[in-house]
Design a protein around this motif. Structure first.
Motif, mmCIF file in Angstrom:
data_model
loop_
_atom_site.group_PDB
_atom_site.id
_atom_site.type_symbol
_atom_site.label_atom_id
_atom_site.label_comp_id
_atom_site.label_asym_id
_atom_site.label_seq_id
_atom_site.Cartn_x
_atom_site.Cartn_y
_atom_site.Cartn_z
ATOM 1 N N LEU A 11 -1.212 0.496 16.934
ATOM 2 C CA LEU A 11 -0.797 -0.808 17.442
ATOM 3 C C LEU A 11 -0.369 -0.693 18.905
ATOM 4 O O LEU A 11 -0.711 -1.543 19.724
ATOM 5 N N ALA A 12 0.337 0.369 19.258
ATOM 6 C CA ALA A 12 0.780 0.566 20.647
ATOM 7 C C ALA A 12 -0.420 0.691 21.590
ATOM 8 O O ALA A 12 -0.419 0.107 22.684
ATOM 9 N N GLN A 13 -1.451 1.425 21.166
ATOM 10 C CA GLN A 13 -2.653 1.550 21.999
ATOM 11 C C GLN A 13 -3.359 0.202 22.128
ATOM 12 O O GLN A 13 -3.845 -0.145 23.206
ATOM 13 N N TYR A 14 -3.421 -0.553 21.048
ATOM 14 C CA TYR A 14 -4.039 -1.877 21.078
ATOM 15 C C TYR A 14 -3.322 -2.770 22.093
ATOM 16 O O TYR A 14 -3.963 -3.455 22.890
ATOM 17 N N VAL A 158 1.343 2.514 13.600
ATOM 18 C CA VAL A 158 0.441 2.111 12.517
ATOM 19 C C VAL A 158 -0.931 1.770 13.100
ATOM 20 O O VAL A 158 -1.047 1.186 14.178
ATOM 21 N N SER A 159 -1.977 2.125 12.357
ATOM 22 C CA SER A 159 -3.351 1.848 12.795
ATOM 23 C C SER A 159 -3.574 0.341 12.926
ATOM 24 O O SER A 159 -3.154 -0.437 12.071
ATOM 25 N N ILE A 160 -4.250 -0.051 13.975
ATOM 26 C CA ILE A 160 -4.530 -1.461 14.208
ATOM 27 C C ILE A 160 -5.359 -2.053 13.064
ATOM 28 O O ILE A 160 -5.226 -3.232 12.742
ATOM 29 N N THR A 161 -6.183 -1.242 12.402
ATOM 30 C CA THR A 161 -6.993 -1.764 11.306
ATOM 31 C C THR A 161 -6.141 -2.130 10.094
ATOM 32 O O THR A 161 -6.582 -2.907 9.258
ATOM 33 N N SER A 162 -4.931 -1.611 10.000
ATOM 34 C CA SER A 162 -4.032 -1.982 8.911
ATOM 35 C C SER A 162 -3.355 -3.318 9.166
ATOM 36 O O SER A 162 -2.858 -3.952 8.235
ATOM 37 N N LEU A 163 -3.316 -3.760 10.424
ATOM 38 C CA LEU A 163 -2.509 -4.912 10.816
ATOM 39 C C LEU A 163 -3.284 -6.066 11.449
ATOM 40 O O LEU A 163 -2.768 -7.172 11.547
ATOM 41 N N TYR A 164 -4.502 -5.809 11.906
ATOM 42 C CA TYR A 164 -5.185 -6.789 12.749
ATOM 43 C C TYR A 164 -5.376 -8.149 12.071
ATOM 44 O O TYR A 164 -5.245 -9.179 12.709
ATOM 45 N N GLY A 165 -5.664 -8.155 10.792
ATOM 46 C CA GLY A 165 -5.829 -9.427 10.085
ATOM 47 C C GLY A 165 -4.571 -10.273 10.122
ATOM 48 O O GLY A 165 -4.635 -11.500 10.240
ATOM 49 N N VAL A 166 -3.412 -9.622 10.042
ATOM 50 C CA VAL A 166 -2.148 -10.349 10.128
ATOM 51 C C VAL A 166 -1.983 -10.918 11.535
ATOM 52 O O VAL A 166 -1.559 -12.063 11.712
ATOM 53 N N ILE A 167 -2.343 -10.141 12.532
ATOM 54 C CA ILE A 167 -2.261 -10.606 13.922
ATOM 55 C C ILE A 167 -3.169 -11.815 14.124
ATOM 56 O O ILE A 167 -2.787 -12.785 14.776
ATOM 57 N N GLU A 168 -4.357 -11.767 13.552
ATOM 58 C CA GLU A 168 -5.278 -12.909 13.649
ATOM 59 C C GLU A 168 -4.655 -14.160 13.037
ATOM 60 O O GLU A 168 -4.798 -15.245 13.579
ATOM 61 N N LYS A 169 -3.971 -14.012 11.927
ATOM 62 C CA LYS A 169 -3.311 -15.170 11.317
ATOM 63 C C LYS A 169 -2.240 -15.730 12.244
ATOM 64 O O LYS A 169 -2.030 -16.930 12.302
ATOM 65 N N PHE A 170 -1.550 -14.861 12.981
ATOM 66 C CA PHE A 170 -0.553 -15.355 13.920
ATOM 67 C C PHE A 170 -1.177 -16.189 15.019
ATOM 68 O O PHE A 170 -0.591 -17.156 15.472
ATOM 69 N N LYS A 171 -2.380 -15.838 15.446
ATOM 70 C CA LYS A 171 -3.042 -16.651 16.465
ATOM 71 C C LYS A 171 -3.283 -18.049 15.935
ATOM 72 O O LYS A 171 -3.129 -19.026 16.650
ATOM 73 N N ILE A 172 -3.653 -18.155 14.664
ATOM 74 C CA ILE A 172 -3.840 -19.469 14.057
ATOM 75 C C ILE A 172 -2.512 -20.210 14.014
ATOM 76 O O ILE A 172 -2.413 -21.358 14.412
ATOM 77 N N ILE A 173 -1.477 -19.533 13.584
ATOM 78 C CA ILE A 173 -0.166 -20.162 13.500
ATOM 79 C C ILE A 173 0.304 -20.612 14.878
ATOM 80 O O ILE A 173 0.789 -21.704 15.055
ATOM 81 N N LYS A 174 0.104 -19.769 15.871
ATOM 82 C CA LYS A 174 0.571 -20.103 17.216
ATOM 83 C C LYS A 174 -0.092 -21.367 17.733
ATOM 84 O O LYS A 174 0.520 -22.182 18.391
#
Length: 190
Positions: A11-14, A158-174
């Motif tokens: 996540l930090a690298q992303y 944590v690997s970005i592939t473990s979290l990216y879908g959640v991040i995408e949902k935040f873009k929708i929420i935002k």
């Protein structure tokens, strides 16, 4: 999940990559070369000066290793993370405490802040399970407390592939949060 290179990106690298790639349109060829070197530096965890001093053949090999950056990040995500032996569960958004919701709103104040605050936001959403779900009751998760500043450092790894879908949902929420107020709860059901 298929290992496509993104699995090795934290996540930090992303967050670093987003910072470098933001605003990279309409740049000169020299500026684009610098960005490419910085991207390779982040992904290969090698100093950018080392990359600049590589032979052409070595640079081509290293650049090939990071070619996955031109592929989409998988949008699947883990609902349970194992961080240093501690399981953290993605809690249902509609169970967020008022204080947690307000803090997330605060962390979403601007695009730059939003990206840099992803570890804090994810620390609020992923919690330890205090009591597992039963046939009659939903799971009980730890209450929101002052651990965000500690856990965000763990989320960075944590690997970005473990979290990216959640991040995408935040873009929708935002994008939608101002339209219907608390209707966003329905958009984040897991």
């Amino acid at each position: 999940m298929e290992n496509n290179g993104w699995d090795k990106v934290s996540l930090a690298q992303y967050i670093e990559l987003i910072g470098i790639l933001s605003g990279s349109e309409n740049l000169s060829e020299e500026e684009m070369d610098d960005i490419t070197i910085n991207v390779v530096s982040i992904l290969e965890n090698v100093d950018s000066d080392t990359i600049r001093n590589m032979s052409y053949d070595d640079y081509i090999k290293v650049n090939h290793n990071v070619g996955f950056i031109n592929t989409p990040i998988p949008t699947e995500y883990k609902t349970v993370l194992d961080i240093n032996g501690t399981e953290l569960h993605l809690i249902p958004f509609n169970t967020l405490e008022f204080g947690a919701f307000i803090d997330i709103e605060h962390y979403l104040t601007s695009e730059v802040t939003y990206i840099s605050n992803l570890p804090k936001i994810l620390s609020i959403l992923y919690r330890q399970e205090v009591k597992p779900a039963t046939a009659l009751n939903a799971a009980v998760y730890e209450t929101y407390d002052g651990w965000v500043d500690v856990r965000d450092v763990l989320m960075d790894k944590v690997s970005i592939t473990s979290l990216y879908g959640v991040i995408e949902k935040f873009k929708i929420i935002k994008r939608i949060e101002k339209i219907e107020g608390l209707v966003i709860y329905d958009l984040f059901e897991t």
